[in-house]
Design a protein around this motif. Structure first.
Motif, PDB file in Angstrom:
ATOM      1  N   GLN A   1      46.149  30.620  36.577  1.00 19.61           N
ATOM      2  CA  GLN A   1      44.832  30.154  37.022  1.00 19.61           C
ATOM      3  C   GLN A   1      44.647  28.696  36.574  1.00 19.61           C
ATOM      4  O   GLN A   1      45.073  28.317  35.479  1.00 19.61           O
ATOM      5  CB  GLN A   1      43.711  31.021  36.443  1.00 19.61           C
ATOM      6  CG  GLN A   1      43.630  32.417  37.058  1.00 19.61           C
ATOM      7  CD  GLN A   1      42.409  33.175  36.577  1.00 19.61           C
ATOM      8  OE1 GLN A   1      41.666  32.722  35.705  1.00 19.61           O
ATOM      9  NE2 GLN A   1      42.193  34.347  37.171  1.00 19.61           N
TER      10      GLN A   1
ATOM     11  N   PHE B   1      41.024  28.353  40.790  1.00 18.40           N
ATOM     12  CA  PHE B   1      41.987  28.941  41.713  1.00 18.40           C
ATOM     13  C   PHE B   1      42.990  29.803  40.937  1.00 18.40           C
ATOM     14  O   PHE B   1      43.370  29.474  39.803  1.00 18.40           O
ATOM     15  CB  PHE B   1      42.755  27.849  42.480  1.00 18.40           C
ATOM     16  CG  PHE B   1      41.943  27.191  43.548  1.00 18.40           C
ATOM     17  CD1 PHE B   1      41.990  27.641  44.858  1.00 18.40           C
ATOM     18  CD2 PHE B   1      41.113  26.106  43.246  1.00 18.40           C
ATOM     19  CE1 PHE B   1      41.238  27.030  45.844  1.00 18.40           C
ATOM     20  CE2 PHE B   1      40.363  25.500  44.218  1.00 18.40           C
ATOM     21  CZ  PHE B   1      40.411  25.959  45.529  1.00 18.40           C
ATOM     22  N   GLU B   2      43.417  30.904  41.574  1.00 23.48           N
ATOM     23  CA  GLU B   2      44.517  31.720  41.072  1.00 23.48           C
ATOM     24  C   GLU B   2      45.729  31.428  41.938  1.00 23.48           C
ATOM     25  O   GLU B   2      45.678  31.622  43.151  1.00 23.48           O
ATOM     26  CB  GLU B   2      44.173  33.212  41.116  1.00 23.48           C
ATOM     27  CG  GLU B   2      45.250  34.095  40.499  1.00 23.48           C
ATOM     28  CD  GLU B   2      44.743  35.512  40.250  1.00 23.48           C
ATOM     29  OE1 GLU B   2      43.637  35.669  39.702  1.00 23.48           O
ATOM     30  OE2 GLU B   2      45.462  36.446  40.638  1.00 23.48           O
ATOM     31  N   SER B   3      46.813  30.957  41.307  1.00 28.10           N
ATOM     32  CA  SER B   3      47.975  30.481  42.048  1.00 28.10           C
ATOM     33  C   SER B   3      49.155  31.406  41.853  1.00 28.10           C
ATOM     34  O   SER B   3      49.390  31.937  40.752  1.00 28.10           O
ATOM     35  CB  SER B   3      48.365  29.069  41.585  1.00 28.10           C
ATOM     36  OG  SER B   3      47.316  28.163  41.844  1.00 28.10           O
TER      37      SER B   3
ATOM     38  N   ASP C   1      40.885  30.955  45.929  1.00 32.59           N
ATOM     39  CA  ASP C   1      39.672  30.499  45.250  1.00 32.59           C
ATOM     40  C   ASP C   1      38.951  31.707  44.651  1.00 32.59           C
ATOM     41  O   ASP C   1      38.458  32.578  45.370  1.00 32.59           O
ATOM     42  CB  ASP C   1      38.767  29.775  46.245  1.00 32.59           C
ATOM     43  CG  ASP C   1      37.583  29.090  45.560  1.00 32.59           C
ATOM     44  OD1 ASP C   1      37.330  29.397  44.382  1.00 32.59           O
ATOM     45  OD2 ASP C   1      36.933  28.255  46.211  1.00 32.59           O
TER      46      ASP C   1
ATOM     47  N   ASP D   1      47.330  29.591  46.782  1.00 30.06           N
ATOM     48  CA  ASP D   1      46.147  29.419  45.942  1.00 30.06           C
ATOM     49  C   ASP D   1      44.984  30.204  46.529  1.00 30.06           C
ATOM     50  O   ASP D   1      44.694  30.095  47.720  1.00 30.06           O
ATOM     51  CB  ASP D   1      45.753  27.942  45.853  1.00 30.06           C
ATOM     52  CG  ASP D   1      46.630  27.188  44.871  1.00 30.06           C
ATOM     53  OD1 ASP D   1      47.460  27.848  44.226  1.00 30.06           O
ATOM     54  OD2 ASP D   1      46.498  25.959  44.766  1.00 30.06           O
TER      55      ASP D   1
ATOM     56  N   CYS E   1      44.762  24.150  53.068  1.00 25.55           N
ATOM     57  CA  CYS E   1      45.405  23.295  52.071  1.00 25.55           C
ATOM     58  C   CYS E   1      45.257  21.818  52.456  1.00 25.55           C
ATOM     59  O   CYS E   1      44.989  20.966  51.607  1.00 25.55           O
ATOM     60  CB  CYS E   1      46.870  23.675  51.942  1.00 25.55           C
ATOM     61  SG  CYS E   1      47.746  22.777  50.643  1.00 25.55           S
TER      62      CYS E   1
ATOM     63  N   THR F   1      52.285  33.722  38.139  1.00 24.22           N
ATOM     64  CA  THR F   1      50.880  33.753  38.543  1.00 24.22           C
ATOM     65  C   THR F   1      50.059  33.079  37.442  1.00 24.22           C
ATOM     66  O   THR F   1      50.191  33.418  36.262  1.00 24.22           O
ATOM     67  CB  THR F   1      50.395  35.193  38.769  1.00 24.22           C
ATOM     68  OG1 THR F   1      51.201  35.799  39.768  1.00 24.22           O
ATOM     69  CG2 THR F   1      48.945  35.207  39.227  1.00 24.22           C
TER      70      THR F   1
ATOM     71  N   THR G   1      46.897  20.227  44.140  1.00 22.59           N
ATOM     72  CA  THR G   1      47.356  21.620  44.087  1.00 22.59           C
ATOM     73  C   THR G   1      48.851  21.738  43.864  1.00 22.59           C
ATOM     74  O   THR G   1      49.345  22.791  43.505  1.00 22.59           O
ATOM     75  CB  THR G   1      46.997  22.350  45.403  1.00 22.59           C
ATOM     76  OG1 THR G   1      47.295  23.731  45.253  1.00 22.59           O
ATOM     77  CG2 THR G   1      47.818  21.804  46.542  1.00 22.59           C
TER      78      THR G   1
ATOM     79  N   LYS H   1      45.023  28.948  50.402  1.00 22.59           N
ATOM     80  CA  LYS H   1      45.825  27.749  50.611  1.00 22.59           C
ATOM     81  C   LYS H   1      47.291  28.126  50.450  1.00 22.59           C
ATOM     82  O   LYS H   1      47.682  28.738  49.448  1.00 22.59           O
ATOM     83  CB  LYS H   1      45.455  26.674  49.592  1.00 22.59           C
ATOM     84  CG  LYS H   1      44.002  26.211  49.683  1.00 22.59           C
ATOM     85  CD  LYS H   1      43.770  25.025  48.772  1.00 22.59           C
ATOM     86  CE  LYS H   1      44.034  25.466  47.339  1.00 22.59           C
ATOM     87  NZ  LYS H   1      44.331  24.321  46.480  1.00 22.59           N
TER      88      LYS H   1
END
Length: 646
Positions: free
Chosen positions: A394, A407-409, A429, A427, A353, A392, A374, A336
Motif C-alpha cells: 500500500q 492505493f493498494e498495489s 484506490d 493499483d 492510469c 502486494t 505510480t 490502474k
C-alpha cells in the motif's frame, strides 16, 4: 470454393460416423437378444433336470412308505382291525419308517381304532383330508396329505392308503404320520439357486411342502391361479411359465412337473427373474458400455476430423474476439493497470492510469524525467517480479488535482510458457474503504466503552439493591424471612458478578467461566465461613466462554447447588469436602458436576417434586438452557448437569 469443400467434407465425415454407430448398435442389440434367449433356455433346462431328480427322489421315498403300508394292509386282511396282533405289528414297523411319528388305522366311519399312540384311540378324523380323500375316491391308492398340527402340537403330514373290501367298499384307512422334513429334506437337492424355490402341491391345489420353508404358505390352496389351473386342465406332463409369484410377489420363471408316483402330486420349481437374468444383465451392461465407448470414439474421430477442417478459421475468429473482449475489460476496469517488458519499456497503460500519470508508452522508464508516480515504487519490487515473486503493498499517491489517495498495489511477473516476459502492476484506490473502516472501528470502540459503562452501572445498581436488602434483613426478626432475604441477596450477587466480569473483560459480550465460577464460589464460601464452616473445596473449571444470556442462568444454577450443599450437606463444621467441576465433554456440550461428602439424598428424593424455591429455580433454569439434570444420593449428593455451549 475452399469453404464449400470444407463444408462438404465435414458433412461426409458426419454421415460416415452416424452409419458406423448405427451398425455397431444393431450388432450389440442382436448379441444381447441372442444371449438373453440362451440364458432363458439354460435356466429352463436346469429346472427341468432338477425337477426330474426331485421326482425320482420323492418316488423312492414314497415307495418305501408304500411298502410298509402294504405290509400293514396284509396284516389287516388276516386279522381284525383292532386286534392286538395289528397293534403289535404297527408298533414294530414304526421305528423302521424314516421320520415317522405314529401309525393309525381308521375304520370306515372315520374313527381311529388302532394306533401306536394310545392318546389317538377313539379320535374321529372324518374331516381330515387323508380320510376324506379315500372315502370320496374309490380308485385312489396312495395319498399324501397337507401338513397340519396334531393335538399334541406336532407338525405332521399323513401318507395314507385305503383298505377296501371285495365290493370295493371302504373298510379302513391306514395312515402313517411323518414329519414334514421327510419331504423337505428330499426337495432341498432340487433348489434351483439362492433365490429359487421348490413347491410340492396336489391336484387338490393344496401345498404340501415348500423350500425355503414357509409355514404361512404350507397348507394354502393354489386354486384360482392361472398357471395351476391351466396346467392341470392341459393334461401336460411338464410346462414352463413366466409369472408373478403368488407367494412372495416376485416375478419368476416356473417349471411345473406332474409326478408319476404318486400321480396326485405336482412339483413347481421357480427361479427369481432377477437371479436368472443377473449374469445376462451384467454382460449386457458391459457390452453396452463397450458399444457406447466405441460410438463415442467414432463420434470423437468424426468431430476431430471436422474440427481440423475449419480449425484455422475458428482460431482466427476466437483470437479476434478475445482481443476485443480483453481490450473492453481493461478499458472499463476501475483500477490502474500498467505493464512493461523485461527491458523496462512500457507496453500497456489503462485509461485510468493515463489520467493520473502521463502517456509513457514505447520508451523505457526514467524516474528522473517521467512524472509517472505510480511507477516509482516498481524499482524495489522489479527484481522480485523478474524472479517470479509477486508483491502486494500500500502507498499514498499525490494526484494532479492536489489530492492524496491511498492505493493498494500488486506487482507480479507476466509469464508465457513458464518464461517471464514482463512485469504487471495493478493499483486499486482503497482510500474510501480505509476511511469507512476507520469510522467503523471508531464507532465500535465507542460502543464497547458504552457497553462497559452500562455493565458497570448495572453492577452498581445491583450492589445498591443488595445493600437495601441487607439493611432490611437487620430489622427482620423472622428467621425464615431473614433466610429468604439472604438467599435473594446471594442470587442478586451472582447476577451482579456477571456484569462485573463483563465490565472488566476485553470481550463485552462473553464471560469466561474459568474466572467467573471460582469467584462466585469463593464469595459463597466466605459468606458461609462467617457461620463457622470449615472444610476443603476442589474447584476445576475449564475456560469456556458464555454470553450474558447463558452466563446469568448458569451462574444462578451454580449458586443454588453450592448454597444447597453448604446448608444441607455440611452439618458437621469439620471434615467437609465440596467438589465443583465444569468441562467440555463434546464440541458443543459441557458438564457441570457439584458433589459433596455429606449424608446424601434420601431414597424417596425426587427432584421434580421438590417444593423449595431454590430447586424450582434450578429446574426452570436448566430448561431455559436446554440442559439435562442427573443426580444421585450415594456417598453424598451429586448433581450432574449437561448443557449446550458454543
Amino acid at each position: 470454393m475452399t469453404s464449400r469443400i470444407s463444408n462438404l467434407a465435414g458433412r461426409s465425415s458426419w454421415l460416415i460416423c452416424f452409419g458406423a454407430v448405427a451398425i455397431l448398435c444393431s450388432l450389440t442389440l442382436w448379441s444381447a437378444w441372442s444371449d438373453y434367449l440362451t440364458t432363458l433356455r439354460e435356466a429352463q433346462t436346469k429346472r427341468d433336470a432338477l425337477a426330474r431328480v426331485a421326482e425320482s427322489n420323492l418316488a423312492s421315498s414314497f415307495t418305501i412308505v408304500e411298502r410298509f403300508l402294504g405290509q400293514i394292509a396284509d396284516e389287516c386282511d388276516a386279522s381284525p382291525l383292532d386286534s392286538p396282533a395289528i397293534l403289535q405289528r404297527i408298533r414294530f414297523l414304526l421305528p423302521l419308517i424314516p421320520d415317522a411319528i405314529s401309525i393309525v388305522i381308521v375304520d370306515k366311519s372315520g374313527v381311529i381304532i388302532s394306533a401306536t399312540d394310545p392318546n389317538a384311540l377313539g379320535v374321529n378324523v372324518d374331516t381330515r383330508s387323508y380320510y376324506d380323500h379315500h372315502a370320496q375316491n374309490s380308485g385312489s391308492r396312495l395319498y399324501i396329505s397337507e401338513p397340519f398340527d396334531t393335538a399334541t402340537k406336532k407338525r405332521v403330514m399323513v401318507i395314507s392308503r385305503a383298505l377296501r373290501g371285495p365290493d370295493d367298499s371302504l373298510r379302513a384307512v391306514i395312515g402313517i404320520a411323518i414329519r414334514p422334513e421327510f419331504v423337505t429334506n428330499t426337495l432341498l437337492a432340487a433348489l434351483p439357486g439362492p433365490n429359487g424355490s421348490v413347491v410340492l402341491f396336489g391336484k387338490d391345489y393344496i401345498i404340501r411342502s415348500r423350500i425355503p420353508e414357509d409355514s404361512n404358505s404350507t397348507g394354502k390352496s393354489l386354486k384360482g391361479f392361472p398357471i395351476t389351473e391351466g396346467f392341470l386342465a392341459s393334461g401336460e406332463h411338464v410346462a414352463h411359465y413366466r409369472v408373478k409369484a403368488t407367494l412372495d410377489g416376485e416375478e419368476r420363471f416356473v417349471t411345473l412337473r406332474q409326478m408319476n408316483a404318486p400321480d396326485s402330486l405336482i412339483l413347481a420349481l421357480s427361479d427369481s427373474t432377477d437371479a436368472v437374468l443377473t449374469g445376462w444383465a451384467s454382460k449386457s451392461v458391459v457390452l453396452g458400455l463397450l458399444t457406447l465407448s466405441g460410438a463415442a470414439l467414432i463420434v470423437l474421430l468424426a468431430y476431430s476430423s471436422n474440427r481440423s477442417i475449419s480449425a484455422a478459421a475458428r482460431a482466427d475468429a476466437a483470437l479476434s474476439q478475445r482481443d476485443i473482449l480483453l481490450g473492453s475489460v481493461l478499458k472499463n476496469l476501475p483500477v490502474k493497470v500498467c505493464a512493461h517488458d523485461i527491458n523496462g519499456t512500457v507496453i500497456y497503460q489503462s485509461p485510468t492510469c493515463k489520467s493520473i500519470t502521463e502517456e509513457i508508452l514505447d520508451h523505457p522508464i526514467n524516474q528522473d524525467t517521467d512524472q509517472a508516480t505510480t511507477l516509482q515504487n516498481w524499482t524495489q519490487y522489479r527484481a522480485k517480479a523478474l524472479f517470479g515473486k509477486s508483491t502486494t503493498t500500500q502507498h499514498r499517491l499525490y494526484l494532479p488535482n492536489g489530492e492524496y489517495r491511498l492505493f493498494e498495489s500488486y506487482i507480479g511477473p507476466i509469464v508465457d510458457n513458464n518464461n517471464i516476459i514482463g512485469i504487471l502492476g495493478v493499483d486499486i484506490d482503497v482510500t474510501d474503504y480505509k476511511n469507512i473502516e476507520s469510522q467503523l472501528l471508531h464507532a465500535l470502540s465507542e460502543k464497547e466503552v458504552m457497553l462497559k459503562e452500562i455493565h458497570h452501572r448495572v453492577k452498581n445498581n445491583l450492589q445498591i439493591i443488595m445493600s437495601l436488602i441487607s439493611l432490611q434483613n437487620y430489622t427482620c426478626t423472622d428467621d425464615k424471612a431473614s433466610n429468604t432475604l439472604l438467599q435473594t441477596c446471594e442470587r442478586i450477587r451472582t447476577i451482579a458478578l456477571v456484569h462485573e466480569h463483563l465490565y472488566k473483560s476485553n470481550s463485552v459480550g462473553f464471560v469466561d467461566t474459568a474466572e467467573y465460577i471460582p469467584n462466585l464460589i469463593n464469595k459463597i464460601s466466605i459468606a458461609f465461613g462467617r457461620d463457622g464452616f470449615t472444610g476443603s473445596m476442589d474447584i476445576k473449571i475449564q475456560n469456556i466462554m458464555m454470553n450474558i444470556d447463558r452466563a446469568i442462568p448458569f451462574g444462578l444454577i451454580v449458586n443454588e447447588l453450592t448454597m444447597n450443599a453448604f446448608k444441607h450437606a455440611f452439618k458437621n463444621p469439620e471434615d467437609n469436602h465440596l467438589s465443583i467441576t465444569f468441562h467440555r465433554i463434546e464440541s458443543r456440550l459441557a458438564e457441570l458436576i457439584v458433589s459433596d461428602n455429606g449424608p446424601g439424598l434420601p431414597e424417596s428424593y425426587d427432584f421434580e417434586s421438590e417444593s423449595t424455591l431454590g430447586m424450582r429455580l434450578v429446574s426452570s433454569l436448566i430448561q431455559q438452557l436446554k440442559g439435562t439434570l442427573y443426580y444421585s444420593g450415594e456417598h453424598g449428593a451429586q448433581f450432574r448437569i449437561v448443557v449446550p455451549v458454543q
